[in-house]
Scaffold this motif. Structure first.
Motif, short mmCIF file in Angstrom:
data_model
loop_
_atom_site.label_atom_id
_atom_site.label_comp_id
_atom_site.label_asym_id
_atom_site.label_seq_id
_atom_site.Cartn_x
_atom_site.Cartn_y
_atom_site.Cartn_z
N TYR A 174 -2.93 4.30 7.85
CA TYR A 174 -2.47 5.69 7.96
C TYR A 174 -1.78 5.94 9.30
CZ TYR A 174 -2.61 10.57 6.41
OH TYR A 174 -2.27 11.83 5.97
N LYS A 212 -6.16 13.80 2.78
CA LYS A 212 -6.33 12.47 3.37
C LYS A 212 -7.47 11.71 2.69
CE LYS A 212 -6.42 10.34 7.97
NZ LYS A 212 -6.47 10.63 9.43
N ARG A 213 -8.50 12.41 2.30
CA ARG A 213 -9.62 11.76 1.61
C ARG A 213 -9.17 11.20 0.26
NH1 ARG A 213 -14.68 15.50 0.68
NH2 ARG A 213 -14.51 15.56 2.96
N LYS A 265 -7.28 7.91 0.86
CA LYS A 265 -8.20 6.80 1.15
C LYS A 265 -8.88 6.30 -0.12
CE LYS A 265 -12.12 5.51 4.11
NZ LYS A 265 -12.95 4.93 3.04
N TYR A 266 -9.29 7.24 -0.97
CA TYR A 266 -9.94 6.88 -2.22
C TYR A 266 -8.98 6.09 -3.11
CZ TYR A 266 -12.03 7.40 -6.85
OH TYR A 266 -12.54 7.17 -8.10
N ASP A 311 -12.91 1.85 6.04
CA ASP A 311 -12.55 2.82 7.08
C ASP A 311 -11.55 2.24 8.07
OD1 ASP A 311 -14.23 4.66 5.94
OD2 ASP A 311 -15.90 4.29 7.31
N LEU A 352 -6.34 4.24 -2.26
CA LEU A 352 -6.00 2.94 -1.71
C LEU A 352 -7.16 1.97 -1.74
CD1 LEU A 352 -3.84 4.09 1.33
CD2 LEU A 352 -3.02 3.02 -0.76
N ASN A 353 -8.38 2.49 -1.89
CA ASN A 353 -9.58 1.65 -2.00
C ASN A 353 -9.72 0.72 -0.79
OD1 ASN A 353 -11.92 0.70 -3.26
ND2 ASN A 353 -10.82 -0.93 -4.32
N LEU A 354 -9.58 1.31 0.39
CA LEU A 354 -9.68 0.55 1.64
C LEU A 354 -10.91 0.98 2.42
CD1 LEU A 354 -5.96 0.76 2.84
CD2 LEU A 354 -7.06 -1.16 1.68
N ARG A 369 0.83 -1.21 0.00
CA ARG A 369 0.00 0.00 0.00
C ARG A 369 0.86 1.25 0.00
NH1 ARG A 369 -4.13 -2.65 4.53
NH2 ARG A 369 -5.12 -4.10 3.05
N PHE A 376 -8.09 1.53 6.45
CA PHE A 376 -7.38 2.77 6.11
C PHE A 376 -6.84 3.46 7.36
CE2 PHE A 376 -7.42 7.42 5.55
CZ PHE A 376 -6.39 7.51 4.61
N LYS A 377 -7.66 3.54 8.40
CA LYS A 377 -7.20 4.18 9.64
C LYS A 377 -5.97 3.47 10.20
CE LYS A 377 -11.70 6.03 11.05
NZ LYS A 377 -12.83 5.92 12.01
#
Length: 311
Positions: free
Chosen positions: A135, A117-118, A121-122, A128, A124-126, A85, A131-132
Motif C-alpha cells: 500500500y 483500506k480494510r 487488505k482482505y 500485515d 489481496l489476502n496479504l 497485486r 500489505f503495508k
C-alpha cells in the motif's frame, strides 16, 4: 412555387461524402429506406456481437495502458509482486461513466459500495507486513490515491468503460480470469505472475504471440521472443538451470473455463504456410488486444493442459 412548397427533397450521401437528391416526397409523409447488408457487413456485425458476448462471459474487462517496446510499468521500478497485486486490485474499479477508477464492491443485494483500506487488505489476502509495504509503494508511485474517504487507482495506467487511452497503447485485461489467477496463487507466487503481465506490450495484436514486432500483420514475419530474450528483458539470469526453474514456475499458472484448464503462458507449435513454428503465447482469455475472436479461439485451443500433455 406552390408545388415546391408541398414537397421536400430526399438526399442520399454518396461514397465521396457529397449529397445527391434521389427524389421528392410530400411534406408530412414518411419513407422507409431499406439497404441490403453486404456479406462483409454481416460478418462484421456477427463478430462484433460475438465479441460483446465473449467479453461478458469473462466478466468484462479493464483497459491496461502500456508504453510501446517496454515492459509493463517498467518506468515505475515497482516491486515485482506489486504489479500482479495492483492489476488484481484494478479489476474492482468502477466504470468511468460513473465515478472514474474508484474502488467498489458489491453487496449481497447487488448494491455498490465504496471500498476502504480494510476491504483492500482482505481482497489481496496479504499479511500485515506485506500489505503495508504494498500500500505504501503504490501510494508513493501515485498508482493509488485517497480522497473524500474513497480509494482511487490512477487512470493514467488502468481504466474501465470508454477508453481514455486514445493516443496510447492498451490491452483488455479480463476480470474473471485475472481474479482467478490471483486467487489461486500463494503470495510468494505473485512475483512470477507479474513476469507474465510485464510482457503484455510484446503480445502480437491478434494472436498473443510474444514477439518484438507485435503490430506486424503477417504472422510469418513475427520476430518471436525466445526464453533467453524474456530472461534478459526481466533482468534474470539466462543460465540453463535458472531458465528451467523459471519455466516451471511460469507454466504453473492456469485458468478454468467450462471445466477445461488452460495455461496462462505456454510454448506452442503453430502450423503456417511455410511450415510449423513454435512460439511463447499468453492466454487471450486473460489479456488480449485484438478484435478477431476466431483467431483468439484458435490460439486458446493450443493452451489446454490436455493438449500440452500430448506433446
Amino acid at each position: 412555387m406552390d408545388n415546391q412548397c408541398k414537397y421536400k427533397r430526399i438526399y442520399e450521401e454518396k461514397a465521396n461524402g457529397e449529397l445527391e437528391c434521389v427524389g421528392l416526397i410530400k411534406k408530412g409523409e414518411t419513407i422507409k429506406v431499406v439497404k441490403e447488408i453486404t456479406p462483409q457487413q454481416k460478418l462484421f456485425l456477427s463478430n462484433k456481437n460475438e465479441l460483446t458476448q465473449h467479453n461478458k462471459q469473462l466478466g468484462g474487462f479493464v483497459q491496461v495502458c502500456y508504453v510501446k517496446n517496454q515492459l509493463l510499468f517498467n518506468d515505475l521500478n515497482l516491486n515485482q509482486a506489486t504489479i500482479s497485486r495492483f492489476l488484481y486490485l484494478a479489476t474492482y474499479i468502477d466504470y468511468n461513466d460513473r465515478e472514474e477508477n474508484v474502488l467498489v464492491k458489491y453487496t449481497k443485494n447487488n448494491k455498490i459500495e465504496y471500498m476502504n483500506k480494510r476491504d483492500v487488505k482482505y481482497l489481496l489476502n496479504l499479511g500485515d507486513t506485506a500489505f503495508k509495504s504494498f500500500y505504501k509503494e503504490i501510494k508513493e508511485k501515485e498508482l493509488l490515491f485517497e480522497a473524500n474517504g474513497k480509494i482511487y487507482l490512477n487512470p493514467v495506467y488502468v481504466n474501465k468503460g470508454k477508453s481514455n487511452f486514445k493516443d496510447k497503447e492498451y490491452a483488455r485485461m479480463f476480470i474473471d480470469t485475472t481474479r482467478e489467477l490471483y486467487e489461486n496463487c500463494k503470495p510468494r507466487q505473485h512475483k512470477h505472475l507479474s513476469y507474465v503481465y510485464q510482457l503484455l506490450p510484446f503480445l502480437h495484436y491478434e494472436t498473443n504471440i510474444l514477439c518484438k514486432n507485435p503490430e506486424e500483420i503477417d504472422i510469418n514475419k513475427l520476430d518471436k521472443l525466445h526464453f533467453t530474450d524474456i530472461c534478459r528483458m526481466l533482468n534474470l539470469s539466462n543460465d540453463k538451470k535458472t531458465m528451467d526453474k523459471l519455466k516451471r514456475d511460469l507454466f504453473k499458472f492456469y485458468i478454468t473455463r467450462d471445466d477445461e484448464k488452460y495455461y496462462f503462458l505456454s510454448y506452442v507449435t503453430i502450423r503456417q504456410e511455410i511450415g510449423t513454428r513454435s512460439y511463447y503465447v499468453v492466454n487471450p482469455y486473460v489479456v488480449w488486444k485484438g478484435k478477431n475472436l476466431q483467431v483468439a479461439k484458435d490460439i486458446i485451443g493450443f493452451l489446454t493442459l490436455e493438449h500440452m500433455k500430448g506433446r
